[in-house]
Design an enzyme around this catalytic site. Structure first.
Site, PDB file in Angstrom:
ATOM      1  N   GLY A   1     -16.338-105.409   3.219  1.00  0.00           N
ATOM      2  CA  GLY A   1     -16.516-105.695   1.789  1.00  0.00           C
ATOM      3  C   GLY A   1     -18.213-105.392   1.512  1.00  0.00           C
ATOM      4  O   GLY A   1     -18.860-104.818   2.172  1.00  0.00           O
ATOM      5  N   SER A   2     -18.541-105.854   0.396  1.00  0.00           N
ATOM      6  CA  SER A   2     -19.845-105.908  -0.166  1.00  0.00           C
ATOM      7  C   SER A   2     -20.997-106.784   0.863  1.00  0.00           C
ATOM      8  O   SER A   2     -20.516-107.764   1.234  1.00  0.00           O
ATOM      9  CB  SER A   2     -19.915-106.120  -1.635  1.00  0.00           C
ATOM     10  OG  SER A   2     -20.083-107.589  -1.649  1.00  0.00           O
TER      11      SER A   2
ATOM     12  N   CYS B   1     -17.404 -96.568   2.380  1.00  0.00           N
ATOM     13  CA  CYS B   1     -18.752 -97.068   3.042  1.00  0.00           C
ATOM     14  C   CYS B   1     -19.293 -95.854   3.647  1.00  0.00           C
ATOM     15  O   CYS B   1     -20.571 -96.121   3.869  1.00  0.00           O
ATOM     16  CB  CYS B   1     -18.254 -97.908   3.856  1.00  0.00           C
ATOM     17  SG  CYS B   1     -17.165 -99.213   3.644  1.00  0.00           S
TER      18      CYS B   1
ATOM     19  N   GLY C   1     -20.323-110.550   2.179  1.00  0.00           N
ATOM     20  CA  GLY C   1     -20.680-110.855   3.603  1.00  0.00           C
ATOM     21  C   GLY C   1     -21.604-111.833   4.019  1.00  0.00           C
ATOM     22  O   GLY C   1     -21.422-112.521   4.639  1.00  0.00           O
TER      23      GLY C   1
ATOM     24  N   GLU D   1     -15.437-102.020  14.665  1.00  0.00           N
ATOM     25  CA  GLU D   1     -14.207-101.916  14.582  1.00  0.00           C
ATOM     26  C   GLU D   1     -13.669-100.786  15.249  1.00  0.00           C
ATOM     27  O   GLU D   1     -14.266 -99.814  15.768  1.00  0.00           O
ATOM     28  CB  GLU D   1     -13.760-101.671  13.087  1.00  0.00           C
ATOM     29  CG  GLU D   1     -14.526-103.149  12.342  1.00  0.00           C
ATOM     30  CD  GLU D   1     -13.540-103.371  10.979  1.00  0.00           C
ATOM     31  OE1 GLU D   1     -12.708-104.047  11.202  1.00  0.00           O
ATOM     32  OE2 GLU D   1     -13.953-102.841  10.171  1.00  0.00           O
TER      33      GLU D   1
ATOM     34  N   GLU E   1     -18.344-105.771   8.279  1.00  0.00           N
ATOM     35  CA  GLU E   1     -18.356-104.281   8.200  1.00  0.00           C
ATOM     36  C   GLU E   1     -18.738-104.447   6.409  1.00  0.00           C
ATOM     37  O   GLU E   1     -17.854-104.274   5.824  1.00  0.00           O
ATOM     38  CB  GLU E   1     -17.352-103.508   8.432  1.00  0.00           C
ATOM     39  CG  GLU E   1     -17.519-101.951   8.838  1.00  0.00           C
ATOM     40  CD  GLU E   1     -17.583-101.171   7.756  1.00  0.00           C
ATOM     41  OE1 GLU E   1     -18.751-100.843   7.130  1.00  0.00           O
ATOM     42  OE2 GLU E   1     -16.670-100.673   7.218  1.00  0.00           O
TER      43      GLU E   1
ATOM     44  N   ASN F   1     -10.371 -99.775  -0.938  1.00  0.00           N
ATOM     45  CA  ASN F   1     -10.645 -98.344  -1.008  1.00  0.00           C
ATOM     46  C   ASN F   1      -9.822 -97.672   0.414  1.00  0.00           C
ATOM     47  O   ASN F   1      -9.799 -96.457   0.229  1.00  0.00           O
ATOM     48  CB  ASN F   1     -12.252 -98.068  -0.761  1.00  0.00           C
ATOM     49  CG  ASN F   1     -12.645 -98.287   0.662  1.00  0.00           C
ATOM     50  OD1 ASN F   1     -12.339 -99.489   1.327  1.00  0.00           O
ATOM     51  ND2 ASN F   1     -13.928 -97.733   0.877  1.00  0.00           N
TER      52      ASN F   1
END
Ligand code: UN1
Length: 496
Positions: free
Chosen positions: A231-232, A287, A236, A465, A253, A155
């Site tokens: 990611g999802s 997200c 994760g 991050e 994340e 994304n």
């Protein structure tokens, strides 16, 4: 435009190379699925071994390059990204569908990262502090961690790889990037830029292919010291389990279920603009996207009417068309997922006020109408699960306290927003909202690179991050004591 598929190779030890197994994966244009944008090599475990070996070897000298010299390469990355911004943005629009203005923003986020972390090369500050003993000096210094595996989503195909790679590199780590299989071409151009910026061989490595194979191989590999994944939640959890067993640093994340509160005293026009951008920007595939609108009962009817009116006018089309405001979803699987959530919503008793359908066109584009669901209660699945599409649910609230309670009633905690003119409520919201990011009178999307980015609860694992916070992910603190007394001095004992 002649659109020959772009061939995307791995970049290992300073060389472009095909995977050892010869496999390939195609990326398609989501606005017209039959168009193949790129054909990427598909890596297996042997390629992971090769990349780790190259990164380990390069780490031995890269960690000793003075940080300001490392930073010069990052600065060059920023300049090259600026030069190739339009080309990259156009490619990104074709490869993952986002409108061209947003694609330019994505590349700009990468440029901002490059210049921010290039500046860090002359900082990377530690601290000095007094020792409790005489003639003894104490300080902290940052140490690199080693080989960092970075797994990034489709994304933000330039911004996210940059905000992971660049702080890792300036701290003295070497990296292996595994970009999403939907956006290999964007990653390939980014690595052309890394190559041209002059990183020594093995400092930056690229592994194209599917996350299922490469992700777990990287997590299991004893030569990888740190893994950072956006990611999802499902991915994760899988990666965290492996990294737990192999004692790896892990920065996650994951998802969000972000809400925007609109209080009765809000500037409604502003709140409306925010809601449209937050919910439907990037076709809801962020997200940070607004997926819940918590509307005060006094303004709900008027706000909803105006929101519907404005949603009807949104222009849906290929990202590459300058007039498009909403692009397609990234791929047919994502389209199916979003469609399934509309069925779930209907079965749970929610009403579709607008949208709810995919848009069929002869090019087989993955378009889905911007969708607003009403009659949603906080316990419904569409109010709790991340949909990752242009779908927003409306929930009525009757007080500020109730709004905060519902906003916090989620297993995620990434972004959040409140529209109010009341300074007291704004400050209470800032204090009481459980999220890594809170906007006052702004939408839930639009984080800037010099502030920490990340969330609480199941959105992450406590790391941040971007900004200065990313340095804490990609470096370890060392405490250094220098005793210049010439004798043994025992802390806690000899000074008492
Ligand atoms: C993401 O969706 O994973 O704040 C990143 C934002 C962007 C980054 C989103 N700057 O919406």
């Amino acid at each position: 435009m002649t659109n020959q598929p772009i061939s995307c190779l791995n970049y290992i030890g300073g060389k472009w190379q095909a995977s050892t197994n010869g496999g390939q994966i195609e990326s398609h244009n989501p606005a017209q699925w039959k168009e193949i944008v790129a054909i990427a090599t598909s890596s297996g475990r042997t390629d992971v071994d090769l990349a780790v070996q190259a990164a380990r070897e390069a780490y031995r000298h890269w960690r000793l390059v003075p940080a300001p010299a490392r930073a010069e390469k990052l600065f060059r990355v920023g300049e090259l990204l600026q030069q190739r911004k339009e080309e990259l943005a156009t490619l990104m629009s074709r490869e993952m569908g986002k409108p061209i203005t947003e694609a330019r923003g994505d590349v700009q986020e990468g440029i901002d990262c490059a210049f921010y972390y290039a500046g860090e090369g002359r900082r990377l500050f530690g601290q000095t502090m007094p020792s409790e003993l005489s003639n003894k000096f104490a300080m902290t210094v940052r140490m690199p961690i080693g080989v960092c595996a970075l797994i990034t989503p489709w994304n933000f195909p330039v911004a996210i790889p940059c905000w992971k790679s660049l702080p890792a590199l300036v701290c003295g780590n070497t990296i292996i990037l595994k970009p999403a299989k939907d956006t290999p071409a964007c990653a390939s151009i980014l690595f052309e830029i890394f190559a041209a910026a002059g990183f020594p061989p093995g400092v930056v490595n690229l592994l194209q292919g599917s996350g299922e194979v490469i992700g777990s191989a990287l997590a299991e590999h004893p030569g990888v010291d740190l893994l950072s994944l956006t990611g999802s939640s499902a991915t994760g959890a899988k990666v965290a389990e492996i990294c737990g067993r192999t004692h790896k640093r892990l920065c996650l994340e994951l998802g969000g279920k972000n809400a925007q509160i609109v209080m009765e005293d809000a500037n409604l026009e502003l709140a409306l603009e925010g809601a449209l951008w937050g919910a439907f920007g990037t076709t809801g595939q962020r997200c940070t996207a607004t997926s819940r609108l918590l509307l005060h009962s006094d303004i709900k009817a008027e706000f909803t009417a105006r929101l519907l009116e404005r949603t009807k006018q949104l222009k849906i089309g290929a990202g590459i068309e300058p007039s498009s405001e909403i692009g397609p979803l990234v791929n047919p699987a994502q389209l199916e997922r979003v469609k399934a959530y509309i069925d779930i919503a209907r079965n749970e008793g929610a009403q579709v006020l607008i949208g709810g359908e995919s848009i069929n066109n002869k090019e087989r584009g993955c378009f889905f109408q911007p969708t607003i669901l009403d009659g949603v209660t906080p316990t419904m699945r569409v109010a709790r699960e991340e949909i990752f599409g242009p779908v927003v649910v409306l929930i009525e609230v009757t007080s500020f306290e109730e709004a905060i309670e519902i906003l916090n009633d989620t297993s995620y905690g990434l972004s959040s927003s409140i529209y109010t003119q009341d300074i007291n409520r704004a400050f209470q919201a800032m204090r009481d909202i459980e999220a890594g990011i809170t906007y006052i009178n702004g939408p839930t999307i639009g984080a800037e690179v010099h502030l920490p980015f990340g969330g609480v609860k199941q959105t992450g694992n406590g790391h941040r991050e971007a900004g200065n916070a990313a340095l804490d992910v990609f470096s370890d603190w060392k405490s250094v004591y220098i005793d210049f007394s010439g004798k043994l001095q025992r802390a806690q004992i000899d000074n008492r």
